[in-house]
Motif scaffolding. Structure first.
Motif, PDB file in Angstrom:
ATOM      1  N   VAL A  41     -10.672 -64.839 -23.606  1.00 57.74           N
ATOM      2  CA  VAL A  41      -9.465 -63.730 -23.349  1.00 57.74           C
ATOM      3  C   VAL A  41      -8.241 -63.933 -23.876  1.00 57.74           C
ATOM      4  N   THR A  42      -7.857 -65.297 -23.705  1.00 55.31           N
ATOM      5  CA  THR A  42      -6.581 -65.829 -23.820  1.00 55.31           C
ATOM      6  C   THR A  42      -6.378 -65.593 -25.282  1.00 55.31           C
ATOM      7  N   GLN A  43      -7.215 -65.491 -26.218  1.00 55.05           N
ATOM      8  CA  GLN A  43      -6.950 -65.384 -27.594  1.00 55.05           C
ATOM      9  C   GLN A  43      -6.896 -64.096 -27.967  1.00 55.05           C
ATOM     10  N   ILE A  44      -6.984 -62.881 -27.198  1.00 57.02           N
ATOM     11  CA  ILE A  44      -6.697 -61.494 -27.381  1.00 57.02           C
ATOM     12  C   ILE A  44      -5.502 -61.084 -26.857  1.00 57.02           C
ATOM     13  N   PRO A  45      -4.465 -60.904 -27.572  1.00 53.98           N
ATOM     14  CA  PRO A  45      -3.113 -60.676 -27.144  1.00 53.98           C
ATOM     15  C   PRO A  45      -3.077 -59.650 -26.027  1.00 53.98           C
ATOM     16  N   TRP A  46      -3.916 -58.302 -26.404  1.00 50.11           N
ATOM     17  CA  TRP A  46      -3.481 -57.011 -25.661  1.00 50.11           C
ATOM     18  C   TRP A  46      -4.518 -57.274 -24.421  1.00 50.11           C
ATOM     19  N   ALA A  47      -5.359 -58.030 -24.232  1.00 46.36           N
ATOM     20  CA  ALA A  47      -6.438 -58.004 -23.128  1.00 46.36           C
ATOM     21  C   ALA A  47      -5.913 -58.732 -21.882  1.00 46.36           C
ATOM     22  N   LYS A  48      -5.872 -57.821 -20.899  1.00 49.16           N
ATOM     23  CA  LYS A  48      -5.099 -57.899 -19.721  1.00 49.16           C
ATOM     24  C   LYS A  48      -6.130 -57.971 -18.382  1.00 49.16           C
ATOM     25  N   LEU A  49      -7.681 -57.617 -18.917  1.00 44.21           N
ATOM     26  CA  LEU A  49      -8.812 -57.382 -17.833  1.00 44.21           C
ATOM     27  C   LEU A  49      -8.411 -56.649 -16.716  1.00 44.21           C
ATOM     28  N   THR A  50      -7.427 -55.643 -16.955  1.00 39.90           N
ATOM     29  CA  THR A  50      -7.096 -54.609 -15.870  1.00 39.90           C
ATOM     30  C   THR A  50      -6.632 -53.268 -16.705  1.00 39.90           C
ATOM     31  N   VAL A  51      -6.588 -52.211 -15.987  1.00 39.58           N
ATOM     32  CA  VAL A  51      -6.024 -51.185 -16.466  1.00 39.58           C
ATOM     33  C   VAL A  51      -4.616 -51.035 -16.836  1.00 39.58           C
ATOM     34  N   HIS A  52      -4.097 -50.578 -17.979  1.00 41.90           N
ATOM     35  CA  HIS A  52      -2.760 -50.468 -18.415  1.00 41.90           C
ATOM     36  C   HIS A  52      -2.019 -49.731 -17.135  1.00 41.90           C
ATOM     37  N   PRO A  53      -0.979 -50.655 -16.659  1.00 43.57           N
ATOM     38  CA  PRO A  53      -0.108 -50.100 -15.495  1.00 43.57           C
ATOM     39  C   PRO A  53       0.407 -48.558 -15.585  1.00 43.57           C
ATOM     40  N   TYR A  54       0.852 -48.109 -16.741  1.00 45.46           N
ATOM     41  CA  TYR A  54       1.306 -47.033 -16.829  1.00 45.46           C
ATOM     42  C   TYR A  54       0.338 -46.051 -17.186  1.00 45.46           C
ATOM     43  N   LEU A  55      -0.902 -46.258 -17.426  1.00 45.12           N
ATOM     44  CA  LEU A  55      -1.780 -45.454 -17.351  1.00 45.12           C
ATOM     45  C   LEU A  55      -2.479 -45.204 -16.134  1.00 45.12           C
ATOM     46  N   GLN A  56      -2.679 -46.262 -15.204  1.00 42.81           N
ATOM     47  CA  GLN A  56      -2.662 -46.100 -13.956  1.00 42.81           C
ATOM     48  C   GLN A  56      -1.803 -45.432 -13.211  1.00 42.81           C
ATOM     49  N   ASP A  57      -0.573 -45.505 -13.442  1.00 43.09           N
ATOM     50  CA  ASP A  57       0.540 -44.757 -12.835  1.00 43.09           C
ATOM     51  C   ASP A  57       0.610 -43.124 -13.122  1.00 43.09           C
ATOM     52  N   TRP A  58       0.234 -42.828 -14.351  1.00 41.44           N
ATOM     53  CA  TRP A  58       0.016 -41.564 -14.671  1.00 41.44           C
ATOM     54  C   TRP A  58      -1.042 -40.967 -13.955  1.00 41.44           C
ATOM     55  N   LEU A  59      -2.244 -41.522 -13.753  1.00 40.40           N
ATOM     56  CA  LEU A  59      -3.189 -41.077 -13.237  1.00 40.40           C
ATOM     57  C   LEU A  59      -2.876 -40.771 -11.579  1.00 40.40           C
ATOM     58  N   THR A  60      -2.212 -41.910 -10.954  1.00 34.74           N
ATOM     59  CA  THR A  60      -2.019 -41.803  -9.775  1.00 34.74           C
ATOM     60  C   THR A  60      -1.058 -40.511  -9.299  1.00 34.74           C
ATOM     61  N   ILE A  61       0.277 -40.334 -10.224  1.00 32.62           N
ATOM     62  CA  ILE A  61       0.951 -39.582  -9.980  1.00 32.62           C
ATOM     63  C   ILE A  61       0.637 -38.307 -10.251  1.00 32.62           C
ATOM     64  N   ASN A  62      -0.103 -37.744 -11.020  1.00 32.92           N
ATOM     65  CA  ASN A  62      -0.798 -36.558 -11.418  1.00 32.92           C
ATOM     66  C   ASN A  62      -1.947 -36.252 -10.456  1.00 32.92           C
ATOM     67  N   HIS A  63      -2.607 -37.178  -9.632  1.00 32.88           N
ATOM     68  CA  HIS A  63      -3.596 -36.936  -8.783  1.00 32.88           C
ATOM     69  C   HIS A  63      -5.127 -36.680  -9.928  1.00 32.88           C
ATOM     70  N   THR A  64      -5.032 -37.238 -10.809  1.00 30.62           N
ATOM     71  CA  THR A  64      -5.854 -36.782 -11.944  1.00 30.62           C
ATOM     72  C   THR A  64      -7.393 -37.144 -11.526  1.00 30.62           C
ATOM     73  N   GLN A  65      -8.019 -36.270 -11.770  1.00 29.88           N
ATOM     74  CA  GLN A  65      -9.554 -35.870 -11.417  1.00 29.88           C
ATOM     75  C   GLN A  65     -10.129 -35.548 -12.656  1.00 29.88           C
ATOM     76  N   GLY A  66     -11.418 -36.170 -13.233  1.00 30.98           N
ATOM     77  CA  GLY A  66     -11.958 -35.698 -14.542  1.00 30.98           C
ATOM     78  C   GLY A  66     -13.527 -35.181 -14.334  1.00 30.98           C
ATOM     79  N   GLU A  67     -13.691 -34.417 -13.258  1.00 30.18           N
ATOM     80  CA  GLU A  67     -14.970 -33.889 -13.076  1.00 30.18           C
ATOM     81  C   GLU A  67     -15.110 -32.778 -14.022  1.00 30.18           C
ATOM     82  N   GLY A  68     -16.221 -32.819 -14.858  1.00 26.68           N
ATOM     83  CA  GLY A  68     -16.243 -31.860 -15.863  1.00 26.68           C
ATOM     84  C   GLY A  68     -15.423 -31.668 -16.959  1.00 26.68           C
ATOM     85  N   LEU A  69     -14.835 -32.961 -17.042  1.00 29.68           N
ATOM     86  CA  LEU A  69     -13.829 -32.994 -18.250  1.00 29.68           C
ATOM     87  C   LEU A  69     -14.415 -34.416 -19.129  1.00 29.68           C
TER      88      LEU A  69
END
Length: 230
Positions: A41-69
């Protein structure tokens, strides 16, 4: 994509990208990099093995739920962002041009509900046209050269459903001059192409990651504009 990395790895990425551009196949180098990493994994510059923090932040702030989407993750890499959306209830399709990356995702998440597929952003399946309620594009546009940028942006916009949402997280440049890359950050005029394609910008967050205080990044949320009925 391409956060602070060892110099040798940065140089290797640039060499692969520039070679692919010279061969008129600017997306070819991704699978080369994944394959040559041999599971490191260390040879893949963008691989963090975790969700991107600013995607996670967006999901959390918006209380995003995806059922049926439905959701599409563009250039999914090793799958962490796709899994985060699946955890929120979305029916997720996640693609990457690299078969090695997709195999890696399937090995990491063998019981996942995500549909991991090999696909090319420059030649997407016709059935994906305006098919997804949420489209997530993180650091793929910036990884492709400016001479195909309009095509790439149009391709990203094309998969957003008529009342869908597009989330874009990429590096930003405050000049129209062509930057040295990869990556090639996005300019305001390039981002304006999303508006021209029927997407309305509803939020913009400027941020910096890690030690790279010299590299501004943007998280942009767009909503598809529905033309008024005549």
């Amino acid at each position: 994509m391409f956060e602070k990395q060892p110099e040798g790895l940065q140089q290797r990425v640039k060499e692969l990208a520039n070679q692919a551009i010279q061969e008129a196949n600017p997306t070819a180098w991704f699978d080369v990099l994944y394959s040559q990493s041999q599971g490191d994994v260390t040879q893949i510059p963008w691989a963090k093995l975790t969700v991107h923090p600013y995607l996670q932040d967006w999901l959390t702030i918006n209380h995003t739920q995806g059922e049926g989407l439905s959701a599409l993750v563009i250039g999914c890499g090793l799958g962490d962002d796709a899994e985060a959306l699946a955890d929120r209830g979305f029916q997720v399709t996640a693609f990457d041009i690299s078969p090695t990356a997709i195999d890696w995702c399937q090995q990491r998440f063998p019981d996942s509900s995500v549909n991991y597929v090999v696909a090319d952003l420059l030649n997407l399946p016709a059935q994906w046209h305006q098919a997804f309620d949420l489209v997530v594009e993180i650091r793929n546009i910036q990884a492709l050269p400016l001479n195909i940028r309009s095509t790439v942006i149009a391709s990203v916009a094309s998969v957003v459903a008529a009342t869908g949402t597009l989330l874009v997280i990429n590096r930003f440049r405050d000049t129209e001059l062509e930057p040295d890359g990869p990556p090639w950050p996005l300019s305001d005029s390039e981002l304006a192409q999303f508006t021209e394609l029927g997407l309305q910008e509803v939020s913009r967050v400027l941020f910096y990651e890690g030690e790279r205080v010299d590299v501004p990044q943007l998280r942009l949320e767009y909503q598809k504009s529905v033309p008024p009925k005549v």
